[in-house]
Design an enzyme around this catalytic site. Structure first.
Site, PDB file in Angstrom:
ATOM      1  CG  HIS A 167      -2.120  -0.922   0.988  1.00 33.93           C
ATOM      2  ND1 HIS A 167      -3.369  -0.658   1.492  1.00 33.93           N
ATOM      3  CD2 HIS A 167      -2.238  -2.106   0.325  1.00 33.93           C
ATOM      4  CE1 HIS A 167      -4.204  -1.638   1.152  1.00 33.93           C
ATOM      5  NE2 HIS A 167      -3.526  -2.529   0.452  1.00 33.93           N
ATOM      6  CG  HIS A 189      -4.390 -11.592  -2.452  1.00 35.80           C
ATOM      7  ND1 HIS A 189      -5.529 -11.268  -3.151  1.00 35.80           N
ATOM      8  CD2 HIS A 189      -3.921 -10.415  -1.948  1.00 35.80           C
ATOM      9  CE1 HIS A 189      -5.732  -9.959  -3.081  1.00 35.80           C
ATOM     10  NE2 HIS A 189      -4.769  -9.432  -2.358  1.00 35.80           N
TER      11      HIS A 189
END
EC number: 1.11.1.21
Length: 739
Positions: free
Chosen positions: A100, A268
């Site tokens: 992020h 992920h």
């Protein structure tokens, strides 16, 4: 003592004055359309606590990188009671933090990214997509505290992500340091116009128009998100529609389809999402939290508010078994099972695997007695149901080594894309391989020209028949592609002679071809006459031509100046140039050349300031540069707009003198409201024409104040010296080898 006091004469009560500095109605409140020059004066020494002599690159070189990494590996499994680690490992949290931090980058204007550590400042520290990443940074504080000035927060956050991957069994591609921390929020970045977090596309001031056309340069689907809404477009759980959003957003941060699949599937593979309960339990973000929270936000009243009770994205669960180990589990689970749409405990749309085998059940992150089905977000399922992503994902599933290599390279690109050329990379883990997205240029492999050569080449250039405007325009066109945001562009590489730059309208291709052919002839003659391998590159010669022209123009005005010039640029090849990647550097407007490709909703002067900010200019530098470029007659297409002088190609302050002359009145033309005629106040005779770019230096109060400095009778020498200084700055913006 009472805060009230009485006047000894009148006996009236007067309240003690309360300091209200910085409060009250601002200029921006009164005049919302006022030109925002503040973006040109960010990140000054007044906000930086490190001091003017601080050299981060030198400090980083003193860092024991291996020791830092060992400390990071140790903290990964040192679960803290105040924020317990999922499965006893902070890896997933730190990967999300690094992702992020880097993921705000968008290639449209090069802004965003991990390069300044801005995730720790507003607004990013309080974005809805960054919920609970404040905890990740607090977990890193003891390590930052230990190594202090030798490693920035910006570098530490990326390094922590790398170490998280490595500690869970993944081999990364490498790591480069060199990111310097910002000390104040970045005001130049346009995050969107919406006035509420996570506003959907049907809300006012939407970033979407037409058939889900995303506004440029934005690269996220909603205000406060890094990429896409994991629940689907506007929260609609449609995997195919989500695939379109995923493709668009990842493309805007310079990722192709294969890199996108690798990043999603690789990232992920680790950790989980958190949505243990309703979001109504979650308190205010860090910027709105009470002072006693000490910069932490999102305090939750749901259960313990942490561990198994954590609420972050609202989606709940992990993607695969063994969420703290690198393996092929994500892709295996994605294709092995059918998926049912459900609501998470927080009310978010997500998908759970049907009829799950025992071996694929996931042990609870904080209670090993519990097991859960694998989860996928709507965005995850786009890798299976998007017709382009699906075959890529299956190929990775069948070729684990290819997948690992693709993820390693994509992760490195994600976390280093905004750092600029390899010459800025620091540390012992910099990969040896040169990658095309780094915009490589050849190393200097020859003897450079010396002072005598430079003087001789200047004479030859000025005697070649090329004019001052041609030489200045070409050097400007070559150097001014630089963006301080992601450190791309600039004169090094001489890519102005290659596609796509040679064909850009702003560069006047026909004129450019003539100039380049002439300079190439001078280059070949010089290089051919040398013994011992001395050479001049075309990149250097283009800049030298501009410098020689500026010197001649100053001489025409009676000023004997030498424009600084340092050789060492080299010429890139077509093979080293990604045409599509360089296409985003094409200016839609260049106020310094009085060029605008089309009419835009944004005013011309705003486009000028934006470009000036990307060129790292201050308002005075922007002002003197425009004034100089006008009298040097460098307008696109040779238009007379703003050439407020009767002696063009002479480096004078005439632009300012004549703009500020009260004997001239200005009116927009009938044909174009953005073009103005300046007429003699007494006779009505036409004197000048100008654009909004030209007139803003007399209209805007702050710019007029600067223009008045250069319009004074005693400012001729100052103007020339200041122009030469900023010209030299532009020519060397990409010369990180000189730092």
């Amino acid at each position: 003592m009472s805060e009230d006091s009485k006047c000894p004469v009148t006996g009236k009560t007067a309240k003690t004055a309360i300091p209200m500095t910085g409060r009250g109605t601002t200029n921006q409140d009164w005049w919302p359309n006022q030109l925002k020059l503040n973006i040109l004066h960010q990140h000054s020494s007044k906000s930086n606590p490190m001091g003017g002599d601080f050299n981060y690159a030198e400090e980083f070189k003193k860092l024991d990188l291996a020791a830092v990494k060992q400390d990071l590996y140790a903290m990964m499994t040192d679960s803290r009671e105040w924020w317990p680690a999922d499965w006893g490992h902070y890896g997933g949290l730190l990967i999300r933090m690094a992702w992020h931090s880097a993921g705000t980058y968008r290639m449209g204007d090069g802004r965003g990214g991990a390069g300044s550590g801005s995730q720790r400042l507003a607004p990013l520290n309080s974005w809805p997509d960054n919920v609970n990443l404040d905890k990740a940074r607090r977990l890193l504080w003891p390590i930052k505290q230990k190594y202090g000035r030798k490693i920035s927060w910006a570098d530490l956050m990326v390094l922590a992500g790398n170490c998280a991957l490595e500690s869970m069994g993944f081999k990364t591609f490498g790591f480069a340091g060199g990111r310097e921390d910002a000390w104040e929020p970045e005001q130049d970045i346009y995050w969107g116009a919406e006035e509420e977090w996570l506003a959907t596309s049907d809300k006012p001031k939407s970033r979407y128009s037409g058939d889900r056309d995303l506004e440029n340069p934005l690269a996220a689907v909603q205000m406060g998100l890094i990429y896409v809404n994991p629940e689907g477009p506007d929260g609609n759980p449609d995997p195919v529609a989500s695939g379109r959003d995923v493709r668009e957003t990842f493309a805007r941060m310079a990722m192709n389809d294969e890199e996108t699949v690798a990043l999603v599937a690789g990232g992920h593979t680790f950790g989980k999402c958190h949505g243990a309960g309703p979001a109504t339990h979650v308190g205010p973000e860090p910027e709105a939290a009470p002072i006693e929270e000490q910069g932490l936000g999102w305090k939750s009243s749901f259960g313990s508010g942490k561990g198994g009770d954590t609420i972050s994205s609202g989606i709940e669960g992990a993607w695969k078994p063994n969420p703290t180990k690198w393996d092929m589990g994500y892709l295996k689970v994605l294709f092995k099972y059918e998926w049912e749409k459900v609501k998470s405990p927080a009310g978010a749309w997500q998908w759970l695997a049907k009829d799950v085998d025992e071996e694929d059940m996931i042990v609870g992150a904080h209670d090993p007695s519990k097991k859960f089905r694998p989860m996928m977000t709507t965005a995850d399922l786009s890798l299976r149901f998007d017709p382009i992503y699906e075959p890529i994902a299956r190929r990775y599933l069948e070729n684990p080594e290819e997948f690992a290599d693709a993820f390693a390279r994509a992760w490195f690109k994600l976390t280093h894309r905004d750092m600029g050329p390899r010459s800025r990379y620091l540390g012992s883990e910099v990969p040896a391989e040169e990658l095309i997205w780094q915009d490589p240029v050849p190393a200097v492999d020859h003897e450079l020209i010396d002072a005598a050569d430079i003087a001789d080449l200047k004479v030859k250039i000025l005697a070649s028949g090329l004019s001052i405007p041609q030489l200045v325009s070409t050097a400007w066109a070559s150097a001014s592609t630089f963006r301080g945001s992601d450190k791309r562009g600039g004169a090094n590489g001489a890519r102005i002679r290659l596609a796509p730059q040679k064909d850009w309208e702003v560069n006047q291709p026909a004129q450019l071809k003539t100039v380049l052919q002439t300079l190439e002839g001078i280059q070949q003659a010089f290089n051919g006459a040398q013994a011992g391998g001395k050479k001049v590159s075309l990149a250097d010669l283009i800049v030298l031509g501009g410098c020689a022209a500026v010197e001649q123009a100053a001489g025409n005005a009676g000023h004997d100046v030498t424009v600084p010039f340092t050789p060492g640029r080299t010429d890139a090849t077509s093979e080293q140039t990604d045409v599509a990647s360089f296409s985003v550097l094409e200016p839609v407007a260049d106020g310094f050349r009085n060029y605008q490709k089309a009419k835009f909703a944004v005013r011309a002067e705003e486009l000028l300031v934006d470009r000036a900010q990307l060129l790292t200019l201050t308002a005075p530098e922007m002002t003197v540069l425009v004034g100089g470029m006008r009298v040097l007659n460098t307008n696109h297409g040779g238009t007379p707009h703003g050439v407020f002088t009767d002696r063009p190609e002479t480096l004078t302050n005439d632009f300012f003198v004549n703009l500020l002359d009260m004997g001239t009145t200005w009116q927009p033309t009938a044909e174009d409201a953005d073009i103005f005629e300046g007429c003699d106040r007494a006779t009505g005779e036409l004197k000048w024409t100008g654009t909004r770019i030209d007139l803003v230096f007399g209209s805007n109060s702050q710019l007029r104040a600067i223009a008045e400095v250069y319009g004074c009778a005693d400012s001729g020498e100052k103007f020339v010296n200041d122009f030469v200084a900023v010209w030299s700055k532009i020519m060397n913006l990409d010369r990180f080898d000189l730092a």
